[in-house]
Structures are given as structure tokens and as C-alpha cells.
Design a protein around this motif. Structure first.
Motif, short mmCIF file in Angstrom:
data_model
loop_
_atom_site.label_atom_id
_atom_site.label_comp_id
_atom_site.label_asym_id
_atom_site.label_seq_id
_atom_site.Cartn_x
_atom_site.Cartn_y
_atom_site.Cartn_z
N LEU A 80 0.94 -1.22 0.05
CA LEU A 80 -0.08 0.11 0.07
C LEU A 80 0.98 1.10 0.06
CD1 LEU A 80 -3.00 0.81 0.19
CD2 LEU A 80 -2.91 0.79 2.40
N LEU A 81 1.98 1.41 0.69
CA LEU A 81 2.80 2.34 0.97
C LEU A 81 3.51 2.62 -0.63
CD1 LEU A 81 4.75 4.48 2.01
CD2 LEU A 81 6.17 2.93 2.98
N ALA A 82 3.73 1.48 -1.21
CA ALA A 82 4.47 1.60 -2.59
C ALA A 82 3.52 2.10 -3.51
CB ALA A 82 4.98 0.18 -3.15
N HIS A 83 2.25 1.59 -3.35
CA HIS A 83 1.20 2.16 -4.48
C HIS A 83 0.96 3.62 -4.10
CE1 HIS A 83 -2.77 2.89 -5.94
NE2 HIS A 83 -2.55 2.06 -6.89
N HIS A 84 0.88 4.21 -3.01
CA HIS A 84 0.78 5.27 -2.49
C HIS A 84 1.81 6.27 -3.24
CE1 HIS A 84 -0.01 9.26 -0.46
NE2 HIS A 84 1.35 9.10 0.04
N LEU A 85 3.32 5.82 -2.98
CA LEU A 85 4.26 6.53 -3.61
C LEU A 85 4.08 6.65 -5.00
CD1 LEU A 85 7.34 5.66 -1.28
CD2 LEU A 85 5.78 7.47 -1.20
N GLY A 86 3.88 5.48 -5.79
CA GLY A 86 3.79 5.52 -7.42
C GLY A 86 2.63 6.53 -7.89
N ARG A 87 1.62 6.63 -7.05
CA ARG A 87 0.81 7.59 -7.36
C ARG A 87 1.11 9.12 -7.22
NH1 ARG A 87 -2.09 4.72 -10.73
NH2 ARG A 87 -3.68 3.25 -9.75
N ARG A 88 1.91 9.08 -6.19
CA ARG A 88 2.54 10.42 -5.95
C ARG A 88 3.64 10.81 -7.26
NH1 ARG A 88 1.41 13.61 -1.69
NH2 ARG A 88 3.41 14.61 -2.00
N MET A 89 4.54 9.76 -7.59
CA MET A 89 5.47 9.95 -8.68
C MET A 89 4.68 10.32 -10.09
SD MET A 89 8.37 7.49 -10.18
CE MET A 89 9.72 7.96 -8.83
N ASP A 90 3.47 9.57 -10.39
CA ASP A 90 2.76 9.63 -11.35
C ASP A 90 1.83 11.20 -11.44
OD1 ASP A 90 3.04 7.36 -12.90
OD2 ASP A 90 1.56 6.57 -11.74
N ALA A 91 1.94 11.82 -10.25
CA ALA A 91 1.43 13.12 -10.15
C ALA A 91 2.41 14.26 -10.33
CB ALA A 91 0.71 13.25 -8.88
N GLY A 92 3.79 13.59 -10.13
CA GLY A 92 4.95 14.60 -10.12
C GLY A 92 5.12 15.27 -8.65
N ARG A 93 4.81 14.64 -7.71
CA ARG A 93 4.75 15.01 -6.33
C ARG A 93 5.53 14.22 -5.49
NH1 ARG A 93 1.13 18.62 -4.99
NH2 ARG A 93 0.92 17.88 -2.69
N LEU A 94 6.30 13.34 -5.98
CA LEU A 94 7.20 12.40 -5.02
C LEU A 94 8.42 13.16 -4.83
CD1 LEU A 94 7.16 9.55 -3.62
CD2 LEU A 94 8.32 8.80 -5.72
N ARG A 95 8.44 13.21 -3.55
CA ARG A 95 9.78 13.74 -2.97
C ARG A 95 10.83 12.84 -2.67
NH1 ARG A 95 10.41 18.89 -1.55
NH2 ARG A 95 12.29 18.27 -0.33
N PRO A 96 12.10 13.11 -2.53
CA PRO A 96 13.17 11.96 -2.31
C PRO A 96 13.03 11.56 -0.95
CG PRO A 96 14.28 14.23 -3.54
CD PRO A 96 12.85 14.29 -3.23
N GLU A 97 12.69 12.52 0.05
CA GLU A 97 12.54 12.12 1.39
C GLU A 97 11.54 10.80 1.63
OE1 GLU A 97 13.69 16.55 1.50
OE2 GLU A 97 12.19 15.08 0.25
N GLN A 98 10.38 10.94 0.69
CA GLN A 98 9.39 9.97 0.74
C GLN A 98 9.75 8.78 -0.03
OE1 GLN A 98 6.46 12.36 -1.56
NE2 GLN A 98 5.67 13.37 0.26
N VAL A 99 10.82 8.72 -1.15
CA VAL A 99 11.29 7.63 -1.51
C VAL A 99 12.19 6.94 -0.27
CG1 VAL A 99 13.13 6.73 -3.10
CG2 VAL A 99 11.36 8.51 -3.79
N SER A 100 13.11 7.77 0.53
CA SER A 100 13.66 7.06 1.54
C SER A 100 12.84 6.47 2.45
CB SER A 100 14.51 8.16 1.99
OG SER A 100 15.57 8.45 1.40
N PHE A 101 11.49 7.14 2.88
CA PHE A 101 10.49 6.62 3.78
C PHE A 101 10.33 5.24 3.20
CE2 PHE A 101 7.29 7.89 6.75
CZ PHE A 101 6.61 6.77 6.79
N GLY A 102 9.95 5.18 2.01
CA GLY A 102 9.71 3.89 1.23
C GLY A 102 10.68 2.61 1.34
N LYS A 103 11.73 3.12 0.97
CA LYS A 103 12.91 2.05 0.99
C LYS A 103 13.38 1.68 2.37
CE LYS A 103 17.32 0.56 -0.38
NZ LYS A 103 18.45 0.12 0.43
N LEU A 104 13.55 2.43 3.28
CA LEU A 104 13.88 2.12 4.79
C LEU A 104 12.81 1.09 4.97
CD1 LEU A 104 15.64 2.43 7.20
CD2 LEU A 104 13.93 4.51 7.84
#
Length: 393
Positions: free
Chosen positions: A306-330
Motif C-alpha cells: 500500500l505504501l509503494a502504491h501511494h508513492l507510485g501515485r505521487r510519482m505519477d502526479a509529479g509530487r514524489l519527494r526524495p525524502e518520501q522515497v527514503s521513507f519507502g525504501k527504509l
């Protein structure tokens, strides 16, 4: 009053409801390919420490649109970020090494050329790379500089109209089979990226052996001994660490999804085992402690998806920040390892056998945990974002 849908073991949160028919079709294509071309052989590849037929695999991955799939034009599929993530999940459910092949090709090498390259560089390399006819690698990490790429020693100097590159890179996926390397080096202008054909004189890529993780993957050192390149080999659209770090953020996004694929494979293997393995007169799945393990594994697995999907939707909307990617990867890699370890305990001694995928995924994830940013580095990225204080130095 409408009846509730049945509880789905494979999708207890109903996350599939968030997917379009096209999303499911992409997932199904990649899952079917992995089931046909990877799963029957990967235990043997892992045990031998080889990835035979990598060029054929790359061409097949190109034929299903999995290479550079979220990039636009130049033969790329132009898929959404969510579709790319679903592909990463299915590939890593087969093996982390296969997902790494795709991630390095598309999210690092191709992405760097697509975002920062000249039109000539794009036309020369991207169509062949999208088709799997050319394999790429990405040279950033050095023997003495992993988490601190700003300290890199690889350097490039101008010599007349040429560039001359000298240095070493380490732990490079695809390195010894690559046709092109995107190499980052110090210059008098700052850190620059270079598109380096691997048949250039002075370039070599000895393969790293004796790995106990990512064994079904090609990992190499890159050695650049005064490699002479023309002036137009440099990526023209970026100077400084912003270039390689933006590539890493794109690759880390794929890991957020991929780690959940490895976790799912281990969960599924343990569940099938537990429902058929009997002790004390009944399946071990019927014991309270075992059920508690499955409940905890399922919660973390599907929260991670669910977290991955949320980040993917943010990336598709051009709103994904690097800190949010770190959140997901961690979160997702850390939880995936714990799921693999718990699955192994359910399976007992059988969990260490290559007849099952669990120990293979667990050892692979030890590498995934530290590449593209260690746990500590992602904690510090989030710590800085949360406190406003830079603790890196």
C-alpha cells in the motif's frame, strides 16, 4: 444490501481495487514471464553463482516493455510509475538479481541518458537499450566511497577536444556484460556524467566473484585507465551530485516495490508449507504461534504494498519527494527481510533449502538493504527532514 466481497488471502486489504485493467495486464505479463523464464532455473543460477543467457533475458525483457518502461519515447513503453512498480514487484518475487538487472538498465543508465543526455546520446543508446539489444551499467560507487559519493576519486580531465577518464568503480551491476556505462567523475567544472562505450581502450570490468548474495546477478568492478572520450561523451544537462542522486531516487522507488515481491514469495512459500506440514497430529498452520507469525507477516507485507502504491501515485502526479522515497525504501526493505526470516522459522530446516525460495530471498535482501542507500543513510535523510538539522557531517 450488497454482500461484502470474500476475504482474499493474496490481497487482504483489497489493494487490487486501486488498479486499472491496464495495471493488472502489465503485472500479469511480467508475472507470467518470470514464471516461465526465471523461476524454473533461478535456484540453479543462484547455486552456481551465474546468470547465464543474460543477453537473451535482456532481449526478452525488452520485448515485454520492461526496460526503461516508465520513460517516454525512444522505444520505451511510457508506462506509469505504478505499472513500473508492479513490474519490479513481480520481477523481485522471482529474484532480486533479475529486478536489479532491470532497475540498473532502466532507472539508472537509461534514466540518466534520457534526463540529462544530448539528443544524439539518446538516439544512439536508448532504443537499443529499451529493446535489450544493448545493456547498460551505472558507475557511481567507489571502493572507498559508497555512502559519500562526493568524495569520489574518479576524475576526468580535458585534453584538447577530448576527455580522459581515470578511476575505479565498485559493485556495479551488469558491469562486465554492459555495452555502455554511465560513469560519474570529478572534473574542474564539478561532478559530471559520461557515456562510456565499454569497448573504449582503457576500460575493463572484471567480474566480482565469491558473493553470498545476489548470486544470480552480474556484479563487477569498473576500471578506467586513461579512457579517452570525445567531447560529446559528457551528459550536457547536469553538473554536480544532483545528477546521480536523482537517478538513485528513481531506482530506489523500484526497490520500494521490489522488496515486497521478495517478501510475498517467502510468505506464500511458508503458507503453503505450513498448511501441509503436520506436527503433533495437525498442520503447523493450526497452531496459535504460527498463525500469529502469518498475521504479522501479512500486515507488514500489505502495508508495504500500500505504501509503494501511494508513492507510485505521487510519482505519477509529479509530487514524489526524495525524502518520501527514503521513507519507502527504509520501511519496505527492512520489513521484507523480517518477513523472510519469519517465513524461514515457520519452515524450520527446510527453509534453508534451495528447493524453497526463502533463504535465497533473505540473503539477496541483505544486499538490497544496503545498496541504493543504507538503512543509516535513509534514517538520516528522514531525520534531517523531520528536525531541520543535517547530521550527515
Amino acid at each position: 444490501m450488497s454482500s461484502l466481497p470474500a476475504f482474499a488471502v493474496e490481497d487482504p486489504l483489497g489493494i487490487d481495487d486501486l488498479l486499472s485493467d491496464e495495471d493488472r495486464a502489465v503485472r500479469g505479463t511480467v508475472r507470467d514471464w518470470a514464471a516461465d523464464r526465471v523461476l524454473p532455473h533461478v535456484a540453479e543460477w543462484y547455486e552456481s553463482g551465474e546468470l547465464p543467457g543474460i543477453r537473451e533475458l535482456a532481449r526478452e525483457l525488452g520485448s515485454i516493455g520492461a526496460l526503461g518502461m516508465s520513460l517516454q519515447g525512444y522505444g520505451c513503453a511510457g508506462a506509469s510509475a505504478v505499472q513500473y512498480g508492479l513490474a519490479c514487484l513481480e520481477l523481485e518475487a522471482a529474484d532480486s538479481g533479475i529486478r536489479s538487472l532491470v532497475s540498473v538498465q532502466g532507472s539508472l543508465a537509461m534514466y540518466a541518458i534520457h534526463r540529462f543526455g544530448s539528443e544524439e546520446q539518446k538516439q544512439r543508446w536508448l532504443p537499443a537499450m529499451a529493446a535489450g539489444e544493448a545493456i547498460g551499467c551505472f558507475g557511481l560507487t567507489e571502493p572507498d566511497h559508497g555512502s559519500d559519493p562526493a568524495g569520489m576519486r574518479t576524475h576526468a580531465k580535458r585534453d584538447g577536444g577530448d576527455w580522459v577518464l581515470t578511476g575505479r568503480k565498485m559493485w556495479i551491476t551488469n558491469g562486465s556484460v554492459a555495452d555502455v556505462a554511465v560513469v560519474w567523475a570529478r572534473t574542474d567544472e564539478g561532478i559530471r556524467g559520461f557515456v562510456v562505450p565499454t569497448d573504449s581502450p582503457g576500460f575493463s570490468a572484471p567480474e566480482i566473484k565469491h558473493k553470498l548474495s545476489l548470486r544470480a546477478s552480474v556484479t563487477s568492478e569498473l576500471v578506467l585507465d586513461e579512457v579517452r572520450l570525445p567531447a560529446d561523451a559528457v551528459l550536457p544537462e547536469v553538473t554536480g551530485l544532483r545528477g546521480p542522486l536523482s537517478c538513485l531516487s528513481h531506482a530506489r522507488y523500484g526497490i520500494v516495490w521490489g522488496a515486497m515481491g521478495a517478501a510475498r514469495a517467502c510468505f506464500d512459500a511458508a503458507l503453503e508449507y505450513a498448511t501441509s506440514r503436520e506436527q503433533f497430529g495437525k498442520p503447523i498452520a493450526g497452531f496459535q504461534i504460527t498463525q500469529a507469525k502469518f498475521a504479522d507477516m501479512a500486515v507488514e507485507l500489505h502495508k508495504g504494498v500500500l505504501l509503494a502504491h501511494h508513492l507510485g501515485r505521487r510519482m505519477d502526479a509529479g509530487r514524489l519527494r526524495p525524502e518520501q522515497v527514503s521513507f519507502g525504501k527504509l520501511n519496505n526493505v527492512r520489513e521484507a527481510i523480517e518477513i523472510c526470516r519469519t517465513a524461514r522459522t515457520v519452515m524450520g530446516a527446510n527453509g534453508i533449502s534451495l528447493e524453497y525460495p526463502v533463504m535465497r530471498h533473505a540473503t539477496n535482501l541483505e544486499s538490497v538493504l544496503t545498496y541504493e542507500g543504507t538503512v543509516e543513510m535513509h534514517q538520516l535523510v528522514l531525520g534531517k527532514a523531520l528536525t531541520g538539522i543535517d547530521a550527515f557531517r
